[in-house]
Design a protein around this motif. Structure first.
Motif, PDB file in Angstrom:
ATOM      1  N   LEU A   1      59.630  -5.574 -35.677  1.00  0.00           N
ATOM      2  CA  LEU A   1      57.661  -5.072 -35.618  1.00  0.00           C
ATOM      3  C   LEU A   1      56.864  -6.096 -35.111  1.00  0.00           C
ATOM      4  O   LEU A   1      57.067  -7.074 -34.990  1.00  0.00           O
ATOM      5  CB  LEU A   1      57.636  -5.419 -37.274  1.00  0.00           C
ATOM      6  N   ASN A   2      55.833  -5.275 -34.499  1.00  0.00           N
ATOM      7  CA  ASN A   2      54.849  -5.882 -33.830  1.00  0.00           C
ATOM      8  C   ASN A   2      53.508  -5.292 -34.021  1.00  0.00           C
ATOM      9  O   ASN A   2      53.632  -4.183 -34.309  1.00  0.00           O
ATOM     10  CB  ASN A   2      55.478  -6.393 -32.412  1.00  0.00           C
ATOM     11  N   THR A   3      52.614  -5.893 -33.440  1.00  0.00           N
ATOM     12  CA  THR A   3      51.192  -5.507 -33.404  1.00  0.00           C
ATOM     13  C   THR A   3      50.841  -5.712 -32.095  1.00  0.00           C
ATOM     14  O   THR A   3      50.919  -6.575 -31.294  1.00  0.00           O
ATOM     15  CB  THR A   3      50.191  -5.898 -34.163  1.00  0.00           C
ATOM     16  N   LEU A   4      50.180  -4.641 -31.511  1.00  0.00           N
ATOM     17  CA  LEU A   4      49.355  -4.516 -30.116  1.00  0.00           C
ATOM     18  C   LEU A   4      47.885  -4.614 -30.568  1.00  0.00           C
ATOM     19  O   LEU A   4      47.334  -4.749 -29.393  1.00  0.00           O
ATOM     20  CB  LEU A   4      49.742  -3.313 -29.442  1.00  0.00           C
ATOM     21  N   GLY A   5      47.405  -4.906 -31.543  1.00  0.00           N
ATOM     22  CA  GLY A   5      46.151  -5.213 -31.839  1.00  0.00           C
ATOM     23  C   GLY A   5      45.147  -3.829 -31.391  1.00  0.00           C
ATOM     24  O   GLY A   5      45.471  -3.086 -31.251  1.00  0.00           O
ATOM     25  N   ASP A   6      44.046  -4.195 -31.877  1.00  0.00           N
ATOM     26  CA  ASP A   6      43.039  -2.964 -31.650  1.00  0.00           C
ATOM     27  C   ASP A   6      42.623  -2.862 -30.172  1.00  0.00           C
ATOM     28  O   ASP A   6      42.919  -3.788 -29.290  1.00  0.00           O
ATOM     29  CB  ASP A   6      41.911  -2.815 -32.493  1.00  0.00           C
ATOM     30  N   ALA A   7      41.921  -2.089 -29.712  1.00  0.00           N
ATOM     31  CA  ALA A   7      41.326  -1.822 -28.168  1.00  0.00           C
ATOM     32  C   ALA A   7      40.849  -3.178 -27.782  1.00  0.00           C
ATOM     33  O   ALA A   7      41.182  -3.556 -26.590  1.00  0.00           O
ATOM     34  CB  ALA A   7      40.403  -0.604 -27.892  1.00  0.00           C
ATOM     35  N   GLN A   8      39.992  -3.916 -28.571  1.00  0.00           N
ATOM     36  CA  GLN A   8      39.367  -5.230 -28.016  1.00  0.00           C
ATOM     37  C   GLN A   8      40.316  -6.335 -27.972  1.00  0.00           C
ATOM     38  O   GLN A   8      40.449  -6.814 -26.862  1.00  0.00           O
ATOM     39  CB  GLN A   8      38.415  -5.566 -29.250  1.00  0.00           C
ATOM     40  N   SER A   9      41.304  -6.494 -28.773  1.00  0.00           N
ATOM     41  CA  SER A   9      42.219  -7.407 -28.836  1.00  0.00           C
ATOM     42  C   SER A   9      43.210  -7.082 -27.576  1.00  0.00           C
ATOM     43  O   SER A   9      43.670  -8.334 -26.845  1.00  0.00           O
ATOM     44  CB  SER A   9      43.157  -7.790 -30.032  1.00  0.00           C
ATOM     45  N   ARG A  10      43.597  -5.823 -27.474  1.00  0.00           N
ATOM     46  CA  ARG A  10      44.346  -5.457 -26.534  1.00  0.00           C
ATOM     47  C   ARG A  10      43.994  -5.888 -25.034  1.00  0.00           C
ATOM     48  O   ARG A  10      44.666  -6.299 -24.118  1.00  0.00           O
ATOM     49  CB  ARG A  10      44.876  -4.178 -26.477  1.00  0.00           C
ATOM     50  N   ASP A  11      42.655  -5.461 -24.753  1.00  0.00           N
ATOM     51  CA  ASP A  11      41.858  -5.587 -23.581  1.00  0.00           C
ATOM     52  C   ASP A  11      41.861  -7.156 -23.329  1.00  0.00           C
ATOM     53  O   ASP A  11      42.132  -7.296 -21.974  1.00  0.00           O
ATOM     54  CB  ASP A  11      40.604  -4.744 -23.668  1.00  0.00           C
ATOM     55  N   ARG A  12      41.549  -7.797 -24.170  1.00  0.00           N
ATOM     56  CA  ARG A  12      41.401  -9.369 -23.786  1.00  0.00           C
ATOM     57  C   ARG A  12      42.938  -9.731 -23.428  1.00  0.00           C
ATOM     58  O   ARG A  12      43.161 -10.651 -22.575  1.00  0.00           O
ATOM     59  CB  ARG A  12      41.030  -9.951 -25.041  1.00  0.00           C
ATOM     60  N   TRP A  13      44.014  -9.501 -24.152  1.00  0.00           N
ATOM     61  CA  TRP A  13      45.210 -10.036 -23.911  1.00  0.00           C
ATOM     62  C   TRP A  13      45.877  -9.652 -22.403  1.00  0.00           C
ATOM     63  O   TRP A  13      46.407 -10.100 -21.844  1.00  0.00           O
ATOM     64  CB  TRP A  13      46.097  -9.324 -24.990  1.00  0.00           C
ATOM     65  N   ARG A  14      45.218  -7.987 -22.218  1.00  0.00           N
ATOM     66  CA  ARG A  14      45.865  -7.491 -20.991  1.00  0.00           C
ATOM     67  C   ARG A  14      45.171  -8.326 -19.918  1.00  0.00           C
ATOM     68  O   ARG A  14      46.054  -8.631 -18.866  1.00  0.00           O
ATOM     69  CB  ARG A  14      45.534  -6.090 -20.845  1.00  0.00           C
ATOM     70  N   ALA A  15      43.769  -8.687 -19.954  1.00  0.00           N
ATOM     71  CA  ALA A  15      43.374  -9.456 -18.740  1.00  0.00           C
ATOM     72  C   ALA A  15      43.841 -10.934 -18.625  1.00  0.00           C
ATOM     73  O   ALA A  15      44.180 -11.296 -17.420  1.00  0.00           O
ATOM     74  CB  ALA A  15      41.835  -9.595 -18.979  1.00  0.00           C
ATOM     75  N   ALA A  16      44.442 -11.420 -19.867  1.00  0.00           N
ATOM     76  CA  ALA A  16      44.642 -12.750 -19.796  1.00  0.00           C
ATOM     77  C   ALA A  16      46.427 -12.752 -19.333  1.00  0.00           C
ATOM     78  O   ALA A  16      46.903 -13.738 -18.388  1.00  0.00           O
ATOM     79  CB  ALA A  16      45.061 -13.396 -21.362  1.00  0.00           C
ATOM     80  N   LEU A  17      46.935 -11.556 -19.572  1.00  0.00           N
ATOM     81  CA  LEU A  17      48.497 -11.249 -18.913  1.00  0.00           C
ATOM     82  C   LEU A  17      48.544 -11.276 -17.369  1.00  0.00           C
ATOM     83  O   LEU A  17      49.245 -11.804 -16.659  1.00  0.00           O
ATOM     84  CB  LEU A  17      49.061 -10.220 -19.594  1.00  0.00           C
TER      85      LEU A  17
ATOM     86  N   ALA B   1      62.944  -4.209 -45.266  1.00  0.00           N
ATOM     87  CA  ALA B   1      62.954  -5.231 -44.656  1.00  0.00           C
ATOM     88  C   ALA B   1      62.565  -5.081 -43.040  1.00  0.00           C
ATOM     89  O   ALA B   1      62.922  -4.254 -42.409  1.00  0.00           O
ATOM     90  CB  ALA B   1      64.373  -6.057 -44.592  1.00  0.00           C
ATOM     91  N   TYR B   2      61.978  -5.949 -42.246  1.00  0.00           N
ATOM     92  CA  TYR B   2      61.681  -6.148 -41.046  1.00  0.00           C
ATOM     93  C   TYR B   2      61.513  -7.585 -40.567  1.00  0.00           C
ATOM     94  O   TYR B   2      61.494  -8.516 -41.341  1.00  0.00           O
ATOM     95  CB  TYR B   2      60.031  -5.632 -40.962  1.00  0.00           C
ATOM     96  N   GLU B   3      61.778  -7.729 -39.018  1.00  0.00           N
ATOM     97  CA  GLU B   3      61.527  -8.820 -38.456  1.00  0.00           C
ATOM     98  C   GLU B   3      60.379  -8.844 -37.325  1.00  0.00           C
ATOM     99  O   GLU B   3      60.313  -7.687 -36.871  1.00  0.00           O
ATOM    100  CB  GLU B   3      62.643  -9.058 -37.530  1.00  0.00           C
ATOM    101  N   LEU B   4      59.708  -9.813 -37.382  1.00  0.00           N
ATOM    102  CA  LEU B   4      58.352  -9.749 -36.443  1.00  0.00           C
ATOM    103  C   LEU B   4      59.063 -10.245 -35.176  1.00  0.00           C
ATOM    104  O   LEU B   4      59.739 -11.118 -34.915  1.00  0.00           O
ATOM    105  CB  LEU B   4      57.510 -10.879 -36.908  1.00  0.00           C
ATOM    106  N   ASP B   5      58.751  -9.333 -34.191  1.00  0.00           N
ATOM    107  CA  ASP B   5      59.030  -9.667 -32.566  1.00  0.00           C
ATOM    108  C   ASP B   5      57.859  -9.463 -31.847  1.00  0.00           C
ATOM    109  O   ASP B   5      57.317  -8.375 -31.299  1.00  0.00           O
ATOM    110  CB  ASP B   5      60.093  -8.454 -32.423  1.00  0.00           C
ATOM    111  N   PRO B   6      57.506 -10.767 -31.093  1.00  0.00           N
ATOM    112  CA  PRO B   6      56.045 -10.643 -30.633  1.00  0.00           C
ATOM    113  C   PRO B   6      56.402 -10.355 -29.077  1.00  0.00           C
ATOM    114  O   PRO B   6      55.590  -9.853 -28.432  1.00  0.00           O
ATOM    115  CB  PRO B   6      55.692 -12.228 -30.254  1.00  0.00           C
ATOM    116  N   HIS B   7      57.705 -10.034 -28.582  1.00  0.00           N
ATOM    117  CA  HIS B   7      57.832  -9.601 -27.440  1.00  0.00           C
ATOM    118  C   HIS B   7      58.074  -7.894 -27.443  1.00  0.00           C
ATOM    119  O   HIS B   7      58.267  -7.320 -26.273  1.00  0.00           O
ATOM    120  CB  HIS B   7      59.081 -10.104 -26.752  1.00  0.00           C
TER     121      HIS B   7
END
Length: 425
Positions: free
Chosen positions: A163-179, A246-252
């Protein structure tokens, strides 16, 4: 004359393989009913733009794997490589918006031109479940519970939910630019595929299997969630905890296309080698807007039927409950009449027309029959059958109507015994 052969990447099923396939579909239909997901059907082919716009013009599926051809009246059309885009198109063009939020599910064939491998075909089959028009994180939870229960009902073991989260549009846009900034600093050291993805699909670099990319993917900046995205993900996790999933957090764990938001998930197993994902999905709040519709929250998952069928542990067989054995030509119409009466009573029945009695009895037993109805000259004259319990060997003269109850009892006892064995296991 050219020898007929199957098209590469297709398969024909018979016997237990076909029964396993049908078992997966039947289990899906039952769990779908338990969760209140309505059945939908969508076309097997769409305008190519439906998939090109929703799957990304640069994605491997669009650029390499789609089965597309020119129609005489519709321009370029494509055999569906997945279900979500067609369901989203129908949501807009068929007026389904009036039913939102809507929980829908379907299954059927899909097509991708890729290298066939274990559990993966060019014509393959998917189960699909979607919730359209709901921004509630509980929709994500319910879908995940649906998937978890399906895998449990199929008896598939060793499955983990990542399980992971990709965030909302604001979070994702900032992350995409950083990547993009991070990977651009190492552009020349990246693999050719990742270099091509850098501008349009940088999130895909994070799950690259190329060893040249791993050092930079592992050191990439992590997403910083907005307060709203943090709360959404927290509600999803709390819902899964409450449901006992049950779940495992996976940031990748990522989804490359920009319309994905918030929850991303995969149910994985180590029983299929490198191809370990058996059910996957996520929230795609921007997809319907990308098709020209209004902003519409949505979440869904898909699972490959062939892969699930490979993982079903127990032998799956569409067995019979009763066998009818006519003795001689005169008994044949009486056998048909008896079989139809039993089938009308809900009893799976097979007629074993010819061969030595011992051989026919052996075939009936192998087919799963609990009882046999033997019809010879004496039985025809008396208007009865020779009823035989294949488990105890007991025999008696009965009318066909009188055999319904004992055959039903045998089938019920067999089912209880099977359940008892499963519980003990």
């Amino acid at each position: 004359m050219e020898k007929l052969r199957p098209i590469k990447g297709t398969q024909s099923l018979y016997g237990e393989a076909a029964d396993r396939f049908a078992h997966v579909v039947a289990t899906f239909e039952e769990v779908r009913r338990l969760y209140g997901f309505a059945r939908v059907e969508v076309p097997m082919f769409e305008q190519t733009g439906v998939f090109a716009r929703t799957m990304g013009e640069t994605s491997d599926v669009v650029s390499k794997e789609m089965w597309s051809f020119e129609s005489r009246s519709e321009g370029s059309v494509t055999l569906r490589p997945e279900f979500t885009a067609g369901i989203a198109r129908a949501y807009l063009s068929e007026g389904w918006k009036q039913y939102a939020p809507m929980k829908v599910a379907t299954h059927g064939a899909a097509f991708r031109y890729e290298r066939p491998q274990k559990g993966r075909y060019r014509q393959f089959h998917q189960l699909d479940a979607e919730v359209l028009g709901s921004a509630d994180p509980m929709a994500d939870v319910e879908l995940l519970c649906f998937g978890a229960q399906l895998l449990d009902e199929l008896g598939i073991e060793g499955v983990r939910l990542k399980l992971n989260t990709l965030g909302d549009a604001q979070s994702r846009d900032r992350w995409r630019a950083a990547l993009i900034e991070h990977f651009a600093a190492h552009h020349d050291e990246l693999s050719e595929d990742s270099q091509a993805r850098l501008e349009k699909n940088p999130l895909r670099i994070l799950d690259s299997k190329d060893p040249r990319d791993r050092p930079f993917a592992d050191s990439a900046p992590k997403m910083v969630l907005s307060a709203e995205a943090e709360d959404f993900f927290g509600q999803v996790k709390a819902g899964l905890d409450a449901a006992g999933v049950a779940y495992e957090l996976d940031p990748h764990l990522v989804r490359g296309l920009d319309y994905y938001r918030h929850t991303a998930f995969e149910f994985v197993t180590d029983q299929l080698g490198a191809q370990g994902t058996v059910l996957a999905g996520g929230r795609y709040d921007g997809l319907i807007e990308q098709l020209g519709g209004p902003p519409t929250p949505a979440v869904g998952w898909a699972a490959g039927i062939e892969r699930l069928a490979m993982l079903v542990d127990d032998e799956v067989r569409a067995g019979i409950e009763a066998a009818v054995l006519p003795m001689g030509e005169e008994a044949r119409p009486h056998a048909i009449r008896a079989a139809q009466l039993l089938r009308g009573a809900g009893i799976a029945t097979e007629i074993f027309w010819s061969g030595k009695m011992a051989k026919r009895m052996s075939r009936a037993d192998a087919a799963g029959a609990g009882a046999a109805l033997i019809i010879g000259e004496e039985e025809i004259a008396a208007g009865t059958v020779q009823y035989k319990d294949l488990k105890t060997g007991e025999q008696r003269q009965l009318t066909v109507e009188e055999t319904v109850e004992p055959i039903t009892d045998i089938a019920a006892e067999a089912m209880l015994a099977e359940w008892s064995q499963e519980e003990q296991a």
